[in-house]
Design an enzyme around this catalytic site. Structure first.
Site, mmCIF file in Angstrom:
data_model
loop_
_atom_site.group_PDB
_atom_site.id
_atom_site.type_symbol
_atom_site.label_atom_id
_atom_site.label_comp_id
_atom_site.label_asym_id
_atom_site.label_seq_id
_atom_site.Cartn_x
_atom_site.Cartn_y
_atom_site.Cartn_z
ATOM 1 N N SER A 100 -9.390 -0.735 7.270
ATOM 2 C CA SER A 100 -8.794 -0.423 5.751
ATOM 3 C C SER A 100 -8.565 -1.808 5.532
ATOM 4 O O SER A 100 -8.247 -1.376 4.090
ATOM 5 C CB SER A 100 -8.561 0.657 5.582
ATOM 6 O OG SER A 100 -9.242 1.840 5.542
ATOM 7 N N SER A 132 -9.604 1.803 2.950
ATOM 8 C CA SER A 132 -9.045 2.024 2.384
ATOM 9 C C SER A 132 -7.851 1.884 1.346
ATOM 10 O O SER A 132 -7.696 2.127 0.819
ATOM 11 C CB SER A 132 -8.479 3.755 2.668
ATOM 12 O OG SER A 132 -6.864 3.177 3.835
ATOM 13 N N LYS A 177 1.014 -1.018 0.028
ATOM 14 C CA LYS A 177 0.205 -0.099 -0.176
ATOM 15 C C LYS A 177 0.877 1.562 0.216
ATOM 16 O O LYS A 177 1.871 0.986 0.723
ATOM 17 C CB LYS A 177 -0.959 0.293 1.366
ATOM 18 C CG LYS A 177 -1.546 1.415 1.785
ATOM 19 C CD LYS A 177 -2.837 0.930 2.313
ATOM 20 C CE LYS A 177 -3.871 2.259 2.945
ATOM 21 N NZ LYS A 177 -5.401 1.988 3.688
HETATM 22 N N1 GLN Z 1 -13.183 3.941 6.685
HETATM 23 C C1 GLN Z 1 -12.689 4.052 7.602
HETATM 24 C C2 GLN Z 1 -11.898 5.504 7.526
HETATM 25 O O1 GLN Z 1 -12.559 6.456 6.766
HETATM 26 C C3 GLN Z 1 -11.546 3.261 8.318
HETATM 27 C C4 GLN Z 1 -10.445 4.323 7.569
HETATM 28 C C5 GLN Z 1 -8.474 2.897 7.500
HETATM 29 O O2 GLN Z 1 -8.725 2.028 8.212
HETATM 30 N N2 GLN Z 1 -7.787 3.202 7.475
HETATM 31 O O3 GLN Z 1 -11.799 6.432 8.625
#
Ligand code: GLN
Length: 477
Positions: free
Chosen positions: A166, A142, A67
């Site tokens: 994420s 994400s 990532k």
């Molecule tokens: N979707 C969640 C957010 O927008 C989690 C994101 C993540 O785990 N990086 O914060």
């Protein structure tokens, strides 16, 4: 060669060890797949031309994708943000050092929501990633680039990061395994911080065997991360095939409720039956503070994000918009460099941390966080592990939630509690809906008990084949 996409990463590594394949053949095989399929999926941001094998392990020679918020020395790291688009990492993250030492071939970086803010990988300055099961739908986020890359078999496995789901939510929407270990298990040194009390790095794989092997490589204490745990790391591959008879699985009533799509509930019911067949015990439990988790998370995560993003000021890294005063330089750079969602998080976080509001928001959220953690402590006096859906729905359409942040935030409803409580949790594929979209189940364990999750997951995958299904787009090439 063609059947490489049906092999586990460990099997590919074994073929390399036995001289049936070379690591260059494997690298080129996956690179070719990326060249052919990435234009339709947009999972990769950068693909490297070559690789170096610098060590050995049970996964040596196998490619892995990273990532784009994890530093790889001398490579571009963007977090899918304009503000970092020209930034080159000056050191290896600890996980990267470990992967290199284990002889893995780093093949490239994957797309993500900007700074990991999002649940759909649409908040990327490089365009959205598409779900390989239906390219009109999101892959989740994400870490959507990593999950889509693994689902389309563009690479055998990848690393993601998980602050509120994420790794697990995109794994669920793409039909792969996504593991978030206990807070402190894996060093975050070299991970660009989002919510420092929540962030964890973890593997995204097609199966639990590869997951255990990768965890063996990347877990462990690191002097460069003050939150890293000194707890001994077991050999995770050893626990995989231990019988699961008698394991107590808790089903929290707050996670099997109205609002969860019936097709998801049906798949979960089938999953429960499989565990019952394997003689696990199913126990109904309650996690009463679940309803506060989303609000609590968004205050804590945004507060920490607003503080972590202060360092992007046009002076130290990446983009700089010149101006005649320093404060104008800061604000013009941030205005141009950050996307909408990053700005929203900065506003939210700065507000909840500001004097006069701190007690009402951040402090209050920290107290509720303790209550959420206590719910789990109580539950774990009765059960060994908790089973829930990972996401209330299957993958939604691109654009469907992008203008409605609240509904986007609600897609994390089942994943964020594990981050707030620092617990290990994993999502694995447990079925498909009528349109052929994958459904994911989540297991949450006690602190530092990753093994039980791997054991249950392995046992499940030994009698099911959802994890072996490959999206049509990925079989064409
Ligand atoms: N979707 C969640 C957010 O927008 C989690 C994101 C993540 O785990 N990086 O914060």
């Amino acid at each position: 060669m063609d059947n490489l996409i049906n092999l586990e990463g460990v099997e590919i590594a074994k073929n390399i060890k036995d001289n049936l394949l070379t690591s260059s053949e494997v690298f080129n095989f996956f690179k070719k797949r990326i060249d052919r399929l990435n234009p339709s999926i947009n999972a990769f941001l950068e693909v490297y031309e070559d690789f170096k094998i610098e060590g050995d392990s049970s996964l040596a020679g196998v490619p892995i994708a990273i990532k784009d918020n994890i530093c790889i020395k001398d490579k571009r790291i963007t977090c899918a943000s304009r503000i970092l688009s020209t930034h080159i990492a000056v050191y290896d993250a600890t996980v990267i050092k470990k992967l290199k030492k284990a002889g893995l071939a780093i093949i490239g970086t994957t797309n993500m929501d900007e700074f990991a803010f999002g649940s759909s990988t649409e908040n990327s300055c490089y365009g959205a990633t598409k779900n390989p099961w239906d390219i009109l739908r999101v892959p989740g986020g994400s870490s959507g680039g990593s999950a889509a890359a693994v689902a389309a078999r563009l690479v055998p496995f990848a690393l993601g990061s998980d602050t509120g789901g994420s790794i697990r939510q995109p794994a669920s929407l793409c039909g792969v395994v996504g593991f978030k270990p206990t807070y402190g298990r894996i060093s975050r040194y070299g991970l660009i911080a989002f919510g420092s009390s929540l962030d964890q790095i973890g593997p995204i794989t097609t199966n639990f065997v590869d997951c255990a092997h990768l965890l063996n490589i990347i877990c462990g204490f690191d002097q460069y991360d003050s939150t890293s745990s000194t707890k001994e790391v077991p050999d995770f591959t050893k626990s995989l095939d231990i019988n699961i008879e008698g394991i107590r699985i808790g089903l929290p009533k707050e996670y099997f409720c109205e609002g969860v799509a019936p097709e998801v509930l049906n798949a979960l019911e089938e999953t429960i039956n499989i565990f019952k067949k394997k003689k696990a015990r199913i126990i109904n439990i309650s996690l009463p503070h679940t309803k506060y988790a989303v609000a609590t998370y968004y205050i804590i995560a945004s507060s920490e994000a607003s503080s972590n993003l202060q360092r992007f000021d046009g002076i130290k890294y990446g983009l700089r918009v010149n101006a005649n005063t320093i404060s104008k330089l800061h604000s013009l750079t941030r205005k141009e460099g950050f996307g909408c969602e990053a700005k929203r998080r900065i506003f939210l976080g700065t507000y909840s941390l500001s004097s006069g509001y701190y007690e009402a928001y951040y402090l209050r959220a920290s107290k509720v966080r303790n209550l959420i953690k206590k719910d789990f402590d109580i539950a774990f006096s009765e059960v060994d592990v908790i089973l829930t859906p990972t996401s209330p729905t299957v993958a939604f359409k691109l654009g469907e939630k992008i203008d409605d942040p609240l509904s986007m935030y609600l897609s994390d409803i089942f994943t964020i509690s594990a981050n707030l409580a620092a617990l290990p949790a994993v999502s694995f594929p447990c079925g498909f809906n009528k349109q052929g979209l994958p459904i994911g189940a989540q297991l949450i364990g006690k602190e530092f008990n990753e093994e039980i999750l791997l054991r249950l997951g392995f046992s499940y995958q030994s009698i099911t084949d959802y994890h072996k299904k490959i999206p049509k787009i990925a079989t064409i090439c």
